[in-house]
Design a protein around this motif. Structure first.
Motif, mmCIF file in Angstrom:
data_model
loop_
_atom_site.group_PDB
_atom_site.id
_atom_site.type_symbol
_atom_site.label_atom_id
_atom_site.label_comp_id
_atom_site.label_asym_id
_atom_site.label_seq_id
_atom_site.Cartn_x
_atom_site.Cartn_y
_atom_site.Cartn_z
ATOM 1 N N ARG A 1 -9.607 2.246 3.670
ATOM 2 C CA ARG A 1 -9.355 3.604 4.149
ATOM 3 C C ARG A 1 -8.419 4.333 3.178
ATOM 4 N N ASP B 1 -6.057 -0.783 1.245
ATOM 5 C CA ASP B 1 -7.218 -1.092 2.091
ATOM 6 C C ASP B 1 -8.264 0.009 1.892
ATOM 7 N N GLY C 1 0.814 -1.211 0.000
ATOM 8 C CA GLY C 1 0.000 0.000 0.000
ATOM 9 C C GLY C 1 0.845 1.257 0.000
ATOM 10 N N GLN D 1 -7.913 3.542 0.086
ATOM 11 C CA GLN D 1 -8.583 3.734 -1.200
ATOM 12 C C GLN D 1 -9.322 5.067 -1.192
#
Lengths: 354, 256
Positions: B171, B169, B141, B173
């Motif tokens: 959040r 994840d 990420g 995104q």
């Protein structure tokens, strides 16, 4: 709040600049090692010569004295050639690893060494001179250079036909290597005892036939190639990011790869044709430079050259002193010392770097 | 501000047609998303707009200038393309990775403005603490954020993103897509995103283009264009679209 922000901003740039300064310091470190071993190389040798005599030979230059001859026509070219060939191999190795995207690549990976060896063998066994009418001491170097060039052309041909990707280059290099290695083996089979001995000795790699003139040639080629590579240094650095990423940054990866390949071939061919096959410098020097300096080619190019020079100068010193009174072939020294070093690199290798 | 216009664009490898008759406009200050099943030609479309591939038919214009007459160097100063691949090989610090995003402008000596651009992007994305970490030590990420930062560092007028948030994840995104929409609007960039997540596409785009089998099967404002029938036809899946808290949600029910 705003002053805090500006102080923070200044800190990032200064941290980056510190990164750069650290690299410049490493470059100077390599330079010092080169100077150190070069001095040792001039001072030591089978003949015992005092410092005073060495200084007068170097700076007063009268060649009617045996000491002057030893210094100026043996030790000095030997020392300078070690620096230049080490540098050339270091740089060639770096760029070979870059364009093939492979940490195991060396200047010899694409078969140039096999071609060079075959060219030299042609001279020793058959007495075949590709360019007749030249002084004898240039026959072998010229043969091996021209055959190296031929090898390069073969690879280019394969690359043009199937695309200049790292996979194609490696496969082509393997094929070309095998071709010339078998031709070389054939010549060795047909050779007389003296010729065979000469070939084997040439393949060991040796600095003993160095002259100032040959050193000048290597120097000019090294200078020329490194300047041209420095000009494209950012594009070459981008290649490390991967094919797709480099393309997305606007780099024409095929064009750069071809260009770098040609430079590497010329550099390797020149280095090899005068001194034979000296192994491991081209493999190990770039790795050391990369661990100390990261991927920025502006520093890596200079760093690999200096690291290669340092390694070969040290190796040259060792091969003079390891057996008193005789000079050990340098190729054997670099291979013997290179192997454990290389294993150490492999063992501590970090994941995700290649 | 650069408008991206495609007119009758087609692309084929040999006899294999990847894209056919693609025409649409993407406007500055707006996010345009491209959705469609795998193999529909979405990544190829982005590569055509970025200049990596040249169309075999039709025209791609950046601000009414045909890209066929522009060199790679010219295009790359305007267009920033982030491919799908999420790796950063080599021994590179985040700072240097971002600096490489400015390759079209870099010379042997790094200029103050290049450093400033990297600083600004680090600040805008809240990535300052990452500056001297090594890229290969980051999580997937984190790496994705760095790659997006790298795409932004040369201040492009056109931003092409291929699956920019697939590794993140929920959040992150939302954070990243919010940030992209904000920057698109503030800097009047023309942003085109290829995305698999239909809900994100619905939520974040001003315009949506649906690609299937190399052709456009729908384009326009998300709320008006995206119907259950169209999605069922495109993806071969029965879906239901619900609205919750002002957001549209696509729920896949069963494959046809």
């Amino acid at each position: 709040m705003s002053t805090e922000g500006t102080v923070h901003k200044a800190t990032e740039t200064t941290i980056y600049r510190n990164l750069i300064y650290k690299r410049i310091i490493f470059i100077f470190l390599f330079l010092i090692i080169c100077v150190f071993f070069s001095t040792l190389n001039i001072i030591t040798g089978p003949m015992n010569i005092s410092m005073q005599e060495i200084m007068s030979a170097l700076f007063l230059r009268s060649n009617d004295n045996m000491i002057n001859v030893v210094i100026l026509e043996y030790r000095l070219p030997w020392t300078i050639m070690a620096l230049l060939v080490g540098g050339a191999l270091g740089l060639a190795g770096l760029q070979m690893q870059t364009i093939l995207n492979n940490p195991l690549a060396s200047p010899y990976t694409l078969g140039i060494s096999a071609g060079a060896g075959f060219g030299a063998a042609l001279a020793y066994v058959i007495g075949f001179r590709i360019l007749p009418g030249l002084p004898i001491e240039f026959v072998v170097p010229l043969n091996s250079f021209i055959l190296s060039f031929l090898t390069c052309m073969l690879i280019m041909f394969i690359g043009k036909a199937r695309g200049f990707t790292s996979e194609t280059l490696v496969l082509g290099g393997i094929a070309v290597s095998f071709l010339f290695q078998s031709l070389l083996a054939l010549l060795e089979y047909l050779a007389s005892e003296e010729a065979l001995q000469a070939i084997v000795f040439w393949l060991f790699g040796s600095l003993t036939k160095s002259t100032m003139f040959k050193s000048c040639i290597v120097f000019l080629v090294l200078l020329f190639v490194s300047l041209l590579l420095l000009k494209d240094s950012w594009k070459i650095t981008a290649l490390r990011l991967g094919e797709e990423k480099a393309e997305s940054l606007g780099v024409n990866t095929e064009k750069i790869r071809i260009r770098v390949f040609i430079f590497v071939s010329i550099l390797t061919a020149v280095a090899v044709c005068f001194v034979g096959l000296i192994g491991f410098v081209g493999l190990v020097a770039p790795h050391i430079a990369r661990i100390l300096m990261g991927e920025d080619q502006r520093f890596l190019i200079v760093g690999s050259i200096l690291c290669g020079s340092a390694i070969l100068s040290a190796g040259a010193f060792i091969c003079k002193t390891i057996v008193s009174g005789a000079i050990f072939p340098i190729g054997i020294i670099t291979s013997l010392f290179g192997i454990p070093f290389f294993l150490a690199l492999v063992m501590r290798g970090r994941r995700g770097i290649w | 501000m650069v408008k991206v216009s495609l007119a009758g664009v087609g692309f084929q490898y040999g006899s294999h047609k990847v894209l056919e008759n693609i025409s649409f406009d993407a406007f500055p200050g707006e996010v345009t998303t491209i959705i469609g099943p795998n193999g529909a030609g979405k990544s190829t479309l982005l590569k055509l707009i970025s200049g990596i591939l040249k169309p075999t038919k039709g025209r791609i214009c950046l601000d009414n200038k045909d890209t066929i007459y522009m060199s790679r160097e010219e295009i790359v100063k305007i267009v920033s393309y982030l491919p799908q691949e999420n790796t950063i090989p080599g021994i590179l610090t985040v700072y240097e990775t971002l600096l490489l995003g400015r390759i079209p402008y870099l010379s042997l000596r790094i200029k103050e403005e290049d450093l400033k651009a990297v600083e600004n992007v680090l600040e805008d994305l809240g990535l300052k603490s990452f500056a001297l970490r090594y890229a290969h030590q980051l999580s997937g990420g984190e790496r994705q954020m760095i790659l997006i930062a790298q795409a932004l560092v040369r201040e492009p007028k056109v931003l092409l993103l291929d699956e920019p948030v697939s590794n993140l994840d929920i959040r992150h995104q939302l954070k990243v897509l919010n940030m992209i929409r904000k920057i698109t609007f503030e800097k009047k960039m023309t942003t085109i995103i290829v995305i698999h997540d239909l809900n994100m596409a619905l939520r974040y785009s001003e315009n949506i283009i649906i690609l299937n089998g190399g052709r456009i099967v729908g384009k326009g404002k998300p709320r008006s264009i995206l119907t259950e029938d169209l999605l069922a036809y495109t993806y071969g899946v029965d879906v239901k679209i619900y609205e919750t808290d002002g957001f549209l949600n696509v729920i896949p029910i069963r494959p046809k």
